[in-house]
Design an enzyme around this catalytic site. Structure first.
Site, PDB file in Angstrom:
ATOM      1  CD1 TRP A 101       9.573 129.163  78.645  1.00  0.00           C
ATOM      2  CD2 TRP A 101       9.361 128.908  76.688  1.00  0.00           C
ATOM      3  NE1 TRP A 101       8.452 128.354  78.570  1.00  0.00           N
ATOM      4  CE2 TRP A 101       8.316 127.991  77.225  1.00  0.00           C
ATOM      5  CE3 TRP A 101       9.207 128.814  74.813  1.00  0.00           C
ATOM      6  CZ2 TRP A 101       7.385 127.486  76.947  1.00  0.00           C
ATOM      7  CZ3 TRP A 101       8.180 128.068  74.375  1.00  0.00           C
ATOM      8  CH2 TRP A 101       7.323 127.605  75.268  1.00  0.00           C
ATOM      9  CG  ASP A 171       9.548 135.501  77.423  1.00  0.00           C
ATOM     10  OD1 ASP A 171       8.397 135.917  78.125  1.00  0.00           O
ATOM     11  OD2 ASP A 171       9.691 134.596  77.106  1.00  0.00           O
ATOM     12  CE  LYS A 195       2.903 129.854  79.776  1.00  0.00           C
ATOM     13  NZ  LYS A 195       4.225 130.266  79.452  1.00  0.00           N
TER      14      LYS A 195
HETATM   15  C1  LIG Z   1       4.852 129.989  77.924  1.00  0.00           C
HETATM   16  C2  LIG Z   1       5.996 130.548  77.687  1.00  0.00           C
HETATM   17  C3  LIG Z   1       6.224 131.047  76.466  1.00  0.00           C
HETATM   18  C4  LIG Z   1       5.700 130.508  75.132  1.00  0.00           C
HETATM   19  O1  LIG Z   1       4.405 131.271  75.201  1.00  0.00           O
HETATM   20  P1  LIG Z   1       3.389 130.952  73.850  1.00  0.00           P
HETATM   21  O2  LIG Z   1       2.443 132.076  73.973  1.00  0.00           O
HETATM   22  O3  LIG Z   1       2.968 129.625  73.700  1.00  0.00           O
HETATM   23  O4  LIG Z   1       4.335 131.237  72.693  1.00  0.00           O
HETATM   24  C5  LIG Z   1       7.512 132.035  76.279  1.00  0.00           C
HETATM   25  N1  LIG Z   1       8.301 132.343  77.041  1.00  0.00           N
HETATM   26  C6  LIG Z   1       7.831 132.138  78.501  1.00  0.00           C
HETATM   27  C7  LIG Z   1       8.538 132.532  79.605  1.00  0.00           C
HETATM   28  C8  LIG Z   1       6.672 131.301  78.747  1.00  0.00           C
HETATM   29  O5  LIG Z   1       6.520 130.954  80.179  1.00  0.00           O
END
Ligand SMILES: *Cc1c(COP(=O)(O)O)cnc(C)c1O
Length: 360
Positions: A101, A171, A195
């Site tokens: 990511w 993030d 998540k």
């Molecule tokens: C799942 C995830 C993403 C991607 O998320 P989307 O909403 O599908 O774009 C980005 N960063 C992290 C840390 C993730 O766990």
């Protein structure tokens, strides 16, 4: 009705109490005679929902008054572009590459300026967090970027990087609300909610007000400017009303449990049960450096692909689902977000013990 223990990395389990409340309110939200799915985003009743969700999130995370909370769409992945578009002033940003990511965010940022990978743990399949105490931070870097919890690899930052005075952007898609956060350490925090918070389709950004610029290049799409969203209080266009409502219910659930200190204790207990088993098992072992272990995502393996496959199959049949590891890592991964009850982890470990005994 049999509900499974869902160890998916995302979308993932939601608290049962929240799902029940949403079901009870599905046809008639609090006497409005309509479902939240059906109501105008300009209505008074929805205005209360989004305002209350924001207030509860502010309470949970102790968000200082000089930070805006934005309810956005486009997934965390859209923020990979929005961040450099909005924050690159000098056109330079430093990225710490701790997994897929972070790497995707870095690759995306390259489209908008000079993105520099100042540290990486790619050399050992992202199984650790690099030492970030003295990185070659660029003098003119607009920000330093991290992925706080690496969903795929199961590592997380325990100590924040020394950014040498630069703004930190994180993030936090896979560990927000799992423990307290000192929001002031960051210029911008964002997370996709699917998540650890709510249903897919909402991204929340928490941004320091002075970083919201009104001097962006004409070419930046209106929808991707934080300024647009901040000025319109997240209602520039139709937001994901139902998703925001669900996040709000989860915030209330967290408050009713006692907030994030309490949630952290529960998460430490759950992760402790699983890691302790992995450290003592002769068949299963964790795949990441101990001091960098995530509280949320726990990857593990046996020494045999065959045994991994057998385990996943039998676990699924026993009601422990989505334990297959990410395709880039293999093996297994148990994601044990806030909504996974302690009992789910205890039962999984019991099952693993039995599996180990039966497959000597
Ligand atoms: C799942 C995830 C993403 C991607 O998320 P989307 O909403 O599908 O774009 C980005 N960063 C992290 C840390 C993730 O766990």
């Amino acid at each position: 009705m049999a509900r499974v223990y869902n160890f998916s990395a995302g979308p993932s389990m939601l608290p049962e109490a929240v799902l029940k409340q949403a079901a009870a309110e599905m046809l008639d939200y609090q006497g409005s005679g309509q479902s939240v799915m059906e109501m105008s985003h300009r209505s008074k009743v929805f205005d209360n929902i989004i305002k209350e969700a924001e207030k509860d999130l502010r309470d949970l995370l102790n968000i200082p008054d000089n930070y805006k909370v934005l309810f956005l769409q486009g997934g965390a992945s859209q923020q990979f572009a929005a961040v450099p578009m909005n924050l690159m002033k000098n056109g330079v940003a430093d990225y710490i590459i701790t997994g897929q990511w972070a790497k995707k965010a870095y690759e995306e940022a390259k489209k908008y300026g000079k993105a520099v990978a100042v540290a990486s743990s790619a050399d050992e399949t992202f199984s650790y967090i690099p030492d970030c105490s003295d990185l070659p931070i660029d003098d003119d870097a607009d920000y330093v970027y991290i992925c706080h919890n690496n969903t795929i690899y199961g590592t997380s930052f325990k100590t924040l990087p020394n950014t040498k005075g630069k703004i930190l952007v994180a993030d936090m898609s896979s560990d927000i609300l799992s423990q307290p956060v000192n929001v002031s350490d960051y210029g911008l925090i964002y997370f996709g909610v699917q998540k650890n918070v709510g249903p897919a389709g909402v991204v929340i950004a928490i941004i320091r007000e002075d970083l919201i610029r009104d001097d962006l290049p004409e070419s930046v799409p209106t929808m991707l400017k934080y300024k647009t969203q901040a000025d319109a209080e997240s209602l520039y266009n139709t937001p994901n009303c139902w998703g925001i409502y669900m996040c709000g219910l989860v915030f209330k659930w967290l408050k009713s449990l006692g907030g994030l200190e309490q949630m952290q204790k529960i998460n430490e207990k759950k992760a402790g049960i699983l890691y302790n088993f992995l450290d003592n098992s002769k068949m299963f072992r964790g795949t990441v450096r101990k001091e960098d272990r995530s509280l949320m995502n726990v990857p593990f393996v046996t020494d045999s692909e065959e045994l991994n496959a057998k385990f996943i199959k039998e676990a699924t049949e026993a009601g422990f689902v989505n334990l297959k590891g990410h395709r880039s890592v293999g093996g297994m991964r148990a994601s044990i977000y806030n909504a996974m009850p302690v009992e789910g982890v205890e039962k999984l470990v019991e099952f693993m013990k039995e599996f180990e005994a039966n497959n000597q």
